[in-house]
Design an enzyme around this catalytic site. Structure first.
Site, PDB file in Angstrom:
ATOM      1  N   HIS A 100      -4.070   3.191  -3.241  1.00 13.57           N
ATOM      2  CA  HIS A 100      -4.287   2.643  -1.899  1.00 13.57           C
ATOM      3  C   HIS A 100      -3.522   1.338  -1.685  1.00 13.57           C
ATOM      4  O   HIS A 100      -2.761   1.221  -0.728  1.00 13.57           O
ATOM      5  CB  HIS A 100      -5.786   2.404  -1.629  1.00 13.57           C
ATOM      6  CG  HIS A 100      -6.015   1.506  -0.462  1.00 13.57           C
ATOM      7  ND1 HIS A 100      -6.142   1.980   0.819  1.00 13.57           N
ATOM      8  CD2 HIS A 100      -6.073   0.140  -0.360  1.00 13.57           C
ATOM      9  CE1 HIS A 100      -6.290   0.953   1.648  1.00 13.57           C
ATOM     10  NE2 HIS A 100      -6.252  -0.166   0.953  1.00 13.57           N
TER      11      HIS A 100
ATOM     12  N   HIS B 180       0.833  -1.210   0.000  1.00  9.38           N
ATOM     13  CA  HIS B 180       0.000   0.000   0.000  1.00  9.38           C
ATOM     14  C   HIS B 180       0.865   1.257   0.000  1.00  9.38           C
ATOM     15  O   HIS B 180       1.252   1.748   1.064  1.00  9.38           O
ATOM     16  CB  HIS B 180      -0.886   0.000   1.244  1.00  9.38           C
ATOM     17  CG  HIS B 180      -1.768  -1.205   1.351  1.00  9.38           C
ATOM     18  ND1 HIS B 180      -1.302  -2.438   1.726  1.00  9.38           N
ATOM     19  CD2 HIS B 180      -3.101  -1.357   1.122  1.00  9.38           C
ATOM     20  CE1 HIS B 180      -2.305  -3.308   1.724  1.00  9.38           C
ATOM     21  NE2 HIS B 180      -3.410  -2.673   1.377  1.00  9.38           N
TER      22      HIS B 180
ATOM     23  N   HIS C 132     -28.384 -14.626  25.575  1.00 13.59           N
ATOM     24  CA  HIS C 132     -27.277 -14.491  26.520  1.00 13.59           C
ATOM     25  C   HIS C 132     -26.541 -15.803  26.787  1.00 13.59           C
ATOM     26  O   HIS C 132     -25.558 -15.810  27.511  1.00 13.59           O
ATOM     27  CB  HIS C 132     -27.797 -13.943  27.856  1.00 13.59           C
ATOM     28  CG  HIS C 132     -28.109 -12.475  27.814  1.00 13.59           C
ATOM     29  ND1 HIS C 132     -28.921 -11.917  26.864  1.00 13.59           N
ATOM     30  CD2 HIS C 132     -27.706 -11.460  28.616  1.00 13.59           C
ATOM     31  CE1 HIS C 132     -29.018 -10.619  27.077  1.00 13.59           C
ATOM     32  NE2 HIS C 132     -28.284 -10.308  28.124  1.00 13.59           N
TER      33      HIS C 132
HETATM   34  C1  LIG Z   1     -11.388  -4.532  10.056  1.00  8.59           C
HETATM   35  C2  LIG Z   1     -10.880  -4.379   8.660  1.00  8.59           C
HETATM   36  N1  LIG Z   1     -11.749  -4.369   7.655  1.00  8.59           N
HETATM   37  C3  LIG Z   1     -11.326  -4.267   6.384  1.00  8.59           C
HETATM   38  C4  LIG Z   1      -9.992  -4.174   6.091  1.00  8.59           C
HETATM   39  C5  LIG Z   1      -9.506  -4.110   4.658  1.00  8.59           C
HETATM   40  N2  LIG Z   1      -9.016  -2.750   4.378  1.00  8.59           N
HETATM   41  C6  LIG Z   1      -7.716  -2.444   4.452  1.00  8.59           C
HETATM   42  S1  LIG Z   1      -7.406  -0.848   4.163  1.00  8.59           S
HETATM   43  C7  LIG Z   1      -9.031  -0.531   3.886  1.00  8.59           C
HETATM   44  C8  LIG Z   1      -9.494   0.847   3.526  1.00  8.59           C
HETATM   45  C9  LIG Z   1      -8.995   1.801   4.507  1.00  8.59           C
HETATM   46  O1  LIG Z   1      -9.257   3.092   4.108  1.00  8.59           O
HETATM   47  P1  LIG Z   1      -8.379   4.243   4.742  1.00  8.59           P
HETATM   48  O2  LIG Z   1      -8.206   4.021   6.159  1.00  8.59           O
HETATM   49  O3  LIG Z   1      -9.020   5.519   4.329  1.00  8.59           O
HETATM   50  O4  LIG Z   1      -6.990   4.057   4.054  1.00  8.59           O
HETATM   51  P2  LIG Z   1      -6.391   4.810   2.792  1.00  8.59           P
HETATM   52  O5  LIG Z   1      -7.058   4.213   1.602  1.00  8.59           O
HETATM   53  O6  LIG Z   1      -6.688   6.237   2.949  1.00  8.59           O
HETATM   54  O7  LIG Z   1      -4.955   4.455   2.866  1.00  8.59           O
HETATM   55  C10 LIG Z   1      -9.787  -1.682   4.036  1.00  8.59           C
HETATM   56  C11 LIG Z   1     -11.257  -1.731   3.855  1.00  8.59           C
HETATM   57  C12 LIG Z   1      -9.108  -4.192   7.198  1.00  8.59           C
HETATM   58  N3  LIG Z   1      -7.800  -4.122   7.049  1.00  8.59           N
HETATM   59  N4  LIG Z   1      -9.582  -4.266   8.468  1.00  8.59           N
END
Ligand SMILES: Cc1ncc(C[n+]2csc(CCOP(=O)(O)OP(=O)(O)O)c2C)c(N)n1
Ligand SMILES: [Mg+2]
Length: 683
Positions: free
Chosen positions: A269, A38, A478
């Site tokens: 990303h 990333h 529960h």
């Molecule tokens: C609990 C969880 N759900 C989904 C993901 C998969 N995931 C990794 S990064 C991301 C998007 C994150 O967006 P952001 O925090 O805005 O990061 P940016 O794209 O700005 O780097 C997702 C959905 C994860 N790592 N953890």
């Protein structure tokens, strides 16, 4: 420090922008080489990170664990290359450039997401979004608590967090910021990478949240800055440090900043930029160096930061050496519980074997905790608003309150996930042994953080009461059914389900001694008789020749043991945990008196510890006769112990709302049902 550092000489004045571009280049090149990762987040937050590290943070790469260091948590863990680039630039010994070249490869320190223990200076594992910020709340709370005990002269540091849109969208962030705001954790400073982009595209696809208003409503100090304006970022950090509340600094950034065509797009990303865009980025930011090459002057500027941290650490060590608090702080940070805790638990077991005390195991846990908490003040308790059900508070435990951190009981509120993550943070920070309670059924709500307790190998103790249909009238919402299977399936987690007051005290002892593995204590609401029998141990224990009084020997430490061995050769072995051990004992007696069938009873409070015993012990305990497992929960996993020819007496679906004795009869978890199952197997 990295050997390269000594040879470096300042060549020319280096700007923060050059320093940030080093992060950008390392991030895009490492992701490109790995063909995975990333780049967008590290490139977008490079300026903020540079200001934070070059002007503010106190860490010493040559002593990465000194207790009064600032904590840095990369909550947006997918941006791991930001952390690895920083570690290389700062000169951590274990983060040479080769590690960046091995980004995301097997055995490298540069795992896909930052992992606690994989590289020096990684304070917590992140990646599951929201965990970092919630863990940081526990760290910031631990800092305040440790300062209250040992003084600001020795404990005075900040917890800095970088969180993304994802972290703030996750539900756990709500629990975390509410708790932090309420407790006025003023040493917690969160940078929000406010780039309005996540994986699917613009965040406007899924949110209209006014994050600044949300944090303000939770009692935070809130600022918004252009995350590429280094002066503005610096001024915001200064203001945040002065605040008497936790701080959010919303940093407006461009994801993939520097990439001329892809910057600002979700395409940066989670994918390599590609050779053409990388070349264009080099040109765009004026980075004239080969991949993984950082010129000496820029590296020198970064390494100077490390020197500032080293000086701070040395000054702290001098204060520590001269402080009357020295021993107490060192011992707290080492996490060493005094022997008196275990002496007290030994005496407790002896007393209650003699008295044959009949109590619910949640009550037994409270009684054991009274002994533990009187013998040490390292334990800090809490509950997610179920203190008087979980029985987690003991006499003399003052509550932690806003601006008053001298106590040792935390009202986590109705925030199971936030509590679990905060406990991870407290354990990681050091200085305390955290335990916290909720109903076992709500382990589901805490699960994300519980998994990280296990993955990180932290001594976090979960006190989970109301552990079966035995809770009765509250009904199936529960009553946990599948939870034991879920917890037992989690690697590196000890799941203890004690049968009586003696096993409860034993399991507490094992949990406290388990420094690299979290524990769950699964406890009953209903009363359970004391089952430990002197005669069964003397005759059949593998430690029969031990000189120790039987009541002091911790039999649960083997995970399972023979509670009752018949005089005749075993015809059947009944294996049970927790409240069902009583049923197994009654069934064995019935089989013997009514049918002349010799039945052994095995109590199995902890599968994981039993699994670790050798084959001879397994054979001796399990025997060769047919086996029946009895547990008021799902069968999943039990076939491992009962084998192909065994039987299971337990739950096959959800529970129901009724008094507990009626439910046990209704679901056929009774001595009669067990005896009938045995007869069917044998005859
Ligand atoms: C609990 C969880 N759900 C989904 C993901 C998969 N995931 C990794 S990064 C991301 C998007 C994150 O967006 P952001 O925090 O805005 O990061 P940016 O794209 O700005 O780097 C997702 C959905 C994860 N790592 N953890
Ligand atoms: Mg984003």
């Amino acid at each position: 420090m990295n050997s390269q550092a000594a040879a470096l000489k300042p060549v020319a004045a280096v700007s923060e922008s050059d320093m940030a571009n080093a992060i950008r280049a390392l991030a895009m090149d490492s992701v490109q080489k790995a063909n995975s990762g990333h780049p967008g987040m590290p490139m977008g937050m490079a300026d903020v990170a540079t200001v934070l590290f070059s002007r503010f943070i106190n860490i010493d790469p040559s002593a990465p664990n000194w207790p009064d260091r600032d904590r840095f948590v990369l909550s947006a863990g997918h941006g791991s290359m930001l952390q690895y680039a920083l570690h290389f630039l700062l000169g951590y010994d274990d983060m040479p450039i080769e590690e960046l070249q091995r980004f995301r490869q097997l055995g490298s320190r540069t795992a896909g997401h930052p992992e606690y223990g994989h590289a020096l200076g990684i304070e917590t594992t992140t990646g599951p979004l929201g965990q970092g910020i919630a863990t940081a709340v526990g760290m910031a709370l631990a800092e305040r608590m440790l300062a209250a005990r040992h003084g600001a002269d020795l404990v005075d540091h900040f917890t800095y967090v970088i969180a993304g849109d994802g972290c703030l969208q996750e539900g756990i962030s709500h629990e975390a910021i509410d708790l932090a705001g309420h407790l006025k954790l003023s040493r917690l400073i969160v940078f929000w990478d406010d780039n309005s982009i996540s994986i699917d595209g613009p965040t406007s696809l899924s949110t209209s949240m006014d994050q600044a208003a949300r944090f303000k409503a939770a009692g935070w100090h809130v600022q918004s800055v252009d995350g590429h304006d280094t002066e503005a970022v610096g001024a915001a950090i200064e203001a945040a440090q002065q605040s008497d509340r936790p701080s959010l600094i919303a940093c407006r950034t461009v994801i993939g900043k520097g990439a001329p065509n892809l910057g600002g797009s979700e395409k940066t990303h989670g994918a390599p930029l590609g050779d053409a865009e990388i070349t264009a980025t080099r040109e765009n930011i004026g980075w004239d160096y080969a991949p993984f090459e950082v010129p000496d002057d820029i590296l020198f500027a970064w390494r100077e930061i490390a020197e500032r941290g080293q000086a701070a650490r040395r000054a702290w060590e001098q204060r520590l050496a001269a402080s009357p608090q020295r021993r107490a702080l060192e011992s707290a940070v080492a996490g060493n519980l005094p022997d008196t805790v275990f002496d007290a638990l030994g005496a407790f077991r002896k007393e209650h074997v003699e008295k044959a005390t009949k109590v619910a195991t949640r009550k037994a846990s409270e009684m054991a905790l009274s002994a533990i908490n009187a013998a040490t003040d390292l334990t800090v308790g809490g509950s997610a608003d179920l203190t008087h059900s979980n029985l987690t508070i003991t006499k003399g435990m003052d509550r932690i309150a806003p601006d008053d951190y001298a106590g040792r009981y935390i009202h986590y509120g109705i925030r199971e996930h936030g509590m679990a993550a905060a406990m991870n943070g407290i354990a990681l920070h050091g200085g305390f042994v955290p335990y916290g309670g909720t109903f076992l059924c709500f382990a589901d709500y805490a699960r994300g953080a519980m998994r990280l307790s296990a993955l990180m190998g932290q001594r976090v103790i979960y006190v989970m009461t109301h552990d079966s249909i035995g809770l009765g009238e509250d009904g199936p919402t529960h009553q946990p059914i599948e939870h034991l299977a879920m917890l037992r399936a989690t690697p590196n987690l000890n799941v203890f389900r004690p049968a009586d007051i003696i096993e409860t005290a034993e399991c507490w002892e094992l949990a406290l001694k388990s420094k690299t593995r979290p524990s769950v204590l699964v406890l009953s609401r209903q009363n359970l008789p004391m089952l430990r029998q002197a005669h069964s141990e003397e005759a059949h224990s593998e430690e029969a020749h031990s000189d120790e009084p039987h009541s002091v020997e911790n039999r649960s430490s083997h995970g399972a043991y023979i509670l009752r061995e018949p005089a005749k050769h075993r015809a059947v072995t009944l294996i049970a945990t927790g409240s069902e051990v009583e049923i197994a004992v009654a069934a064995a007696e019935r089989l013997e008196t009514e049918h002349g069938i010799a039945a052994a009873v095995v109590s199995m409070p902890c599968w994981e510890l039993f699994e670790e015993q050798d084959a001879d012990y397994h054979k001796a305990v399990l025997g060769s006769a047919p086996r029946i497992a009895i547990e008021a929960a799902a069968r999943l996993g039990w076939d491992r112990w009962i084998g192909d020819t065994g039987a299971f007496v337990g739950m096959t679906g959800f529970g129901a709302s009724a008094p507990a004795p009626d439910l046990y009869r209704h679901f056929d978890i009774t001595p009669e049902a067990v005896a009938a199952a045995a007869l069917k197997l044998i005859i």
